[in-house]
Design an enzyme around this catalytic site. Structure first.
Site, PDB file in Angstrom:
ATOM      1  N   ASP A  38      39.222  44.903  52.113  1.00  0.00           N
ATOM      2  CA  ASP A  38      38.710  43.690  51.507  1.00  0.00           C
ATOM      3  C   ASP A  38      39.620  42.536  51.920  1.00  0.00           C
ATOM      4  OD1 ASP A  38      37.161  42.053  49.819  1.00  0.00           O
ATOM      5  OD2 ASP A  38      38.579  42.323  48.178  1.00  0.00           O
ATOM      6  N   ASP A  82      39.987  45.417  45.496  1.00  0.00           N
ATOM      7  CA  ASP A  82      40.493  45.157  44.153  1.00  0.00           C
ATOM      8  C   ASP A  82      39.396  44.824  43.150  1.00  0.00           C
ATOM      9  OD1 ASP A  82      39.751  42.725  45.147  1.00  0.00           O
ATOM     10  OD2 ASP A  82      41.600  41.677  44.641  1.00  0.00           O
ATOM     11  N   ASP A  95      34.019  46.608  45.031  1.00  0.00           N
ATOM     12  CA  ASP A  95      34.598  47.558  45.987  1.00  0.00           C
ATOM     13  C   ASP A  95      34.527  49.006  45.493  1.00  0.00           C
ATOM     14  OD1 ASP A  95      35.491  45.440  47.702  1.00  0.00           O
ATOM     15  OD2 ASP A  95      37.151  45.092  46.324  1.00  0.00           O
TER      16      ASP A  95
END
Length: 917
Positions: free
Chosen positions: A352, A651, A655
């Site tokens: 990410d 985070d 996700d």
């Protein structure tokens, strides 16, 4: 729950919400429906529902909660520890020895099995909690309008049609269609990955708008950072975007780690070979040597027990446990032990952007004045930093334009920053907090400046105005207006004081900044009449002076670029998968030197791809933007279908499904959501990408050491089995008994083999490519090593056994020599194994692992007890040895070290010749 009965949600379809209203926009497109039509579809009004109607809907639609998924039963987890072919063979051996009433042999075998099972059971004791974490995020109190008045109710009793009030600091309790907003900004990072809070309004957006662009919606779990608004609830519980992620999590099955797959295959193959050798042993003795069936059963069991490396499961568990401790020292918490090794096998890292590669903290990085462009150093909300013009530090006192712009940024602002536990944190909108930080770097004391320039009035930012204005006066009584807003809008306000050429030049500069993924805010200033005490409805356009603009970005972490370079050097491909916009994603990728690949792929592009096209794109491209949780999950699966071992870092809630599906999920510990942490196998305490690189290195070290342990343990097991088979074929007495075999296998496993777990990483460990998916634990060269060392051990131990007997020694004495010779072989072979392919050429290399030296000392002590202690002599049938016996044992045992080092040298010459050809 305030006396309310909360039923569980029924399994009805979401379309029931608008049953009987076929003309209304479908439930997943509420953002495309006008506010008044949405209220009508919900059969609600601006005054909210009545209590009876809300109660009826609560029973019909269920509570606003996420259903939990039950974890694995403890007894199932315990039984699973024994689901291994090697364990089956041991249990079969124990059963046969029990039938034959060899109680000691059976007891030792069963004890080994039970100890290994208990170790695995205790290490896997933590159950899945991802869905519980999602559920906790909606268990709070909200302001709801019912019966025409505002009430405070638990979020769990919300129903479609409820009118909910949102204010700064609130977390949206359900998916809502906004019907009224006032300077409303909502951070949706947990769902979209966008680091910047989204400005909300009430106008509908096109039906195909991605979630991050639905400005008239507030989604469950998102956080209000500024302003307020009202919305009508359109989805609760599992029908919300949170609920869809919950459903994805329930459907996603965590895959088995590469090491566990390899161990299962290795165990199965080894078990078949052991069974085959046991049958050959039995048939040879029974048919060719006329031994009794009972004797040959014992011999076959002895061979099986000898061939099985009983200590191998314990070595694997202990090696992984030590790896867990090492990872904790490097700021990585491992929730499931095999995950430690999996990182060492990773071929692709899907990361990410927000909060992983970047700091998830908006930072002013540059500013444009009429005459100059300046840089701003520092990152995050820490006010320590400098303003530079080229290489020269700027003194703000000598730059009135800079002083005016930075003061305007501070005063036209509702946020602040505070230091707590040595960490600077924002209070209010993150973008505004970044401006306060910038003003501090320019030399302004926020509290003092605001006291000296008190605010008299404010015109809040709105989606209609696209700017914010504040009225102030200074200590001399001079009044002035500060303006902050979107660059195009502020330029429009200054059209009377800027020439067309200046406006065009500023617009071109803004476009260049935007193309680099930077967020821009422009500032203006008006000198107001001293009598002004409130802002007029219309600002005096002829007097507005354009001051300039600042550029902000969520900057990369300082350590990201070098860590990324090291990761790429290790042959690992890194892919950025983010919910952020494509320009920002590409700008961050370029700043950290992440190869872009074949361009940026968006979520909309992924929606138009079938599986084959997605697999091709997933391999070719390295940046994926505007992605949803489903997109991230599909990308991870596409890479896995192409044979890649995938690590996913993140985070946010968005996700979580991909984190769970990935070969290894890595969550951020500081800024990560509980959902992400519970879906992952590894949690980084410092949210640092460089820790991932360190974890990869640790994973490779662990795999290397476990492979060394296998190469070390197998020759002993194979040698013992071949000794028994040779004894049967030759028709001589067994050189070692089953109990002595278990002693050798277990005592060397917990001493010598365990010492290999502490072996430091080899020099080139991060310069070599990842091991190939599906690669065998032992390549042909290592299989040859196992076979050759096994033959050396058989010839040496069997030879000394026969030579001792030929010189008149008793059977127990000869067996004691055979046992000690095998152990001495292992002591010398341990140093060969510490470097599988390289020669040991120095004393420093021999002594670099102190644990190996300690293990040798402990093992020698155990062998002295085995040989001379009366209780051990009674248990194992051993006898005392003379100094000449020990000398013969040491000379024969050292031969394996010399021969193996010669083999390494020859192999290195052959390898060099192949490389030169």
């Amino acid at each position: 729950m305030n006396g309310l009965h909360i039923p569980q949600r029924p399994s009805s379809a979401p379309e029931e919400i608008i049953s009987g209203l076929p003309h209304v926009t479908p439930p997943d497109c509420w953002h495309a429906s006008p506010a008044d039509r949405t209220l009508a579809a919900m059969k609600s009004t601006a005054d909210g529902l009545s209590s009876p109607e809300a109660e009826e809907r609560l029973h019909r639609h269920g509570a606003n909660i996420i259903a939990e998924q039950s974890g694995e039963k403890a007894w199932r987890r315990l039984l699973r520890q024994f689901n291994n072919p090697l364990i089956y063979v041991l249990l079969l051996s124990a059963a046969i020895t029990l039938i034959m009433r060899h109680w000691l042999d059976a007891s030792v075998i069963l004890m080994v099995v039970i100890i290994n099972g208990l170790i695995g059971y205790l290490q896997e004791g933590r159950a899945e909690k991802a869905l519980q974490a999602i559920r906790r995020m909606v268990t709070f109190t909200v302001s709801v309008r019912r019966d025409g008045r505002l009430q405070s109710l638990p979020a769990s009793v919300l129903v479609p049609g409820d009118i909910v009030l949102l204010q700064a600091g609130d977390r949206a309790p359900a998916d809502m269609r906004l019907i009224q907003t006032s300077d409303l900004h909502i951070s949706e990072a947990v769902l979209t990955g966008e680091s910047e809070a989204a400005s909300k309004q009430t106008l509908p957006t096109p039906a195909d708008t991605e979630l991050a662009g639905r400005t008239c919606m507030a989604y469950a779990g998102s956080l209000v950072t500024r302003g307020q608004g009202h919305g009508v609830v359109v989805a609760t519980g599992e029908n919300t975007e949170f609920g869809k992620i919950s459903a994805l999590l329930r459907q996603v099955n965590a895959i088995e780690t590469p090491l566990l797959k390899q161990m299962a295959e290795f165990s199965a193959k080894l078990s078949w070979w052991i069974l085959l050798l046991s049958v050959v042993c039995f048939m040879t003795g029974y048919w060719l040597r006329d031994y009794s069936a009972a004797d040959m059963f014992l011999a076959a069991v002895g061979l099986a027990v000898a061939a099985i490396p009983e200590g191998l499961p314990a070595i694997l568990t202990i090696t992984l446990a030590l790896g867990v401790q090492m990872m904790a020292k490097r700021n990585a918490i491992v929730r499931r032990m095999p995950a430690v090794e999996t990182l060492g096998a990773v071929t692709v890292i899907c990361t990410d952007k927000t909060g992983t590669l970047t700091q998830n903290e908006m930072t002013v990085i540059s500013l444009d004045l009429r005459e100059n462009s300046m840089g701003v150093s520092g990152a995050g909300y820490d006010p320590h930093g400098e303003i530079t013009l080229g290489e020269r530090l700027i003194d703000v006192q000598n730059h009135p334009e800079l002083a005016r712009l930075s003061l305007t940024a501070l005063l036209c602002n509702d946020a602040d920053i505070h230091k707590q536990d040595d960490i600077w944190t924002p209070h209010g909108d993150p973008t505004e907090a970044a401006l306060v930080t910038f003003a501090a770097k320019a030399g302004w004391d926020g509290g003092q400046a605001r006291k000296e320039h008190p605010r008299l009035d404010v015109l809040p930012f709105s989606s209609d105005n696209l700017f914010m204005a504040t009225l102030h006066h200074d200590s001399a009584g001079n009044h002035f207006i500060c303006i902050k807003g979107a660059p195009e809008r502020v330029l429009q306000l200054c059209s009377k004081t800027l020439s067309k050429e200046e406006t065009l030049r500023w617009s071109e500069r803004f476009n260049q900044r935007a193309a680099q993924g930077q967020r821009l805010l422009a500032f203006a200033y008006i000198a107001a009449p001293d009598a002004m005490s409130a802002l007029p409805p219309q600002l005096p356009l002829q007097d507005i002076q354009f001051l300039g603009a600042v550029a902000m970005i969520d900057p990369p972490r300082e350590e990201t670029a070098p860590a990324l370079a090291k990761t790429l050097q290790a042959g690992i491909v890194v892919k950025m998968i983010t919910g952020d916009n494509p320009k920002t994603a590409q700008a961050i990728a370029e700043s950290i030197h992440l190869p872009v690949g074949d361009g940026v792929v968006t979520g909309a592009d992924i929606d138009n791809m079938d599986n084959d096209a997605l697999k091709a794109a997933a391999l070719r491209c390295n940046i994926f933007a505007r992605t949803t949780p489903l997109h991230k999950l599909r990308l991870v699966e596409a890479l896995q279908q192409s044979g890649e071992i995938v690590a996913m870092t993140g985070d946010g809630v968005n996700d979580a499904p991909a984190l769970k599906r990935a070969s290894i999920g890595v969550a951020m510990g500081r800024q990560g959501t509980e959902v992400a942490k519970e879906a992952a196998q590894i949690i980084l305490l410092d949210d640092n990408f460089s820790t991932i690189t360190a974890a990869v290195e640790e994973g490779r070290r662990i795999f290397d050491n476990f492979k060394k342990a296998i190469v070390f343990v197998l020759p002993t097991s194979c040698g013992e089995a071949l000794m028994i088979l040779a004894a049967v074929v030759l028709g001589v007495a067994m050189p070692i008994t089953p109990v002595q075999i278990l002693w050798i296998n277990m005592i060397t496993a917990v001493t010598l083999a365990l010492a290999l777990s502490f072996e430091p990483a080899e020099r080139n460990i991060m310069a070599r490519p990842p091991r190939r998916p599906g690669e065998s634990l032992l390549d042909p060269l290592l299989l040859w090593r196992v076979l050759s060392v096994s033959l050396i051990m058989v010839l040496g131990s069997f030879g000394l056994f026969g030579w001792t007997q030929a010189n008149g020694a008793t059977l127990d004495h000869a067996r004691t020599i055979a046992v000690n010779t095998l152990v001495m072989f292992e002591i010398f072979y341990l140093f060969n194994t510490r470097m599988l392919m390289e020669n040991i050429t120095s004393w420093r290399q021999l002594t670099s692992n102190r644990m190996a030296l300690y293990s040798v000392a402990v093992l020698l002590l155990f062998q002295l007890l085995f040989t001379y202690a009366p209780p051990m002599q009674s248990l194992f049938g051993s006898t005392a040895l003379s100094p000449s016996d020990w000398l013969a044992i040491a000379v024969v045992g050292s031969s394996v070290f010399v021969i193996t080092e010669i083999e390494k040298f020859v192999m290195s010459i052959v390898k060099d010749q192949k490389n030169s050809d």
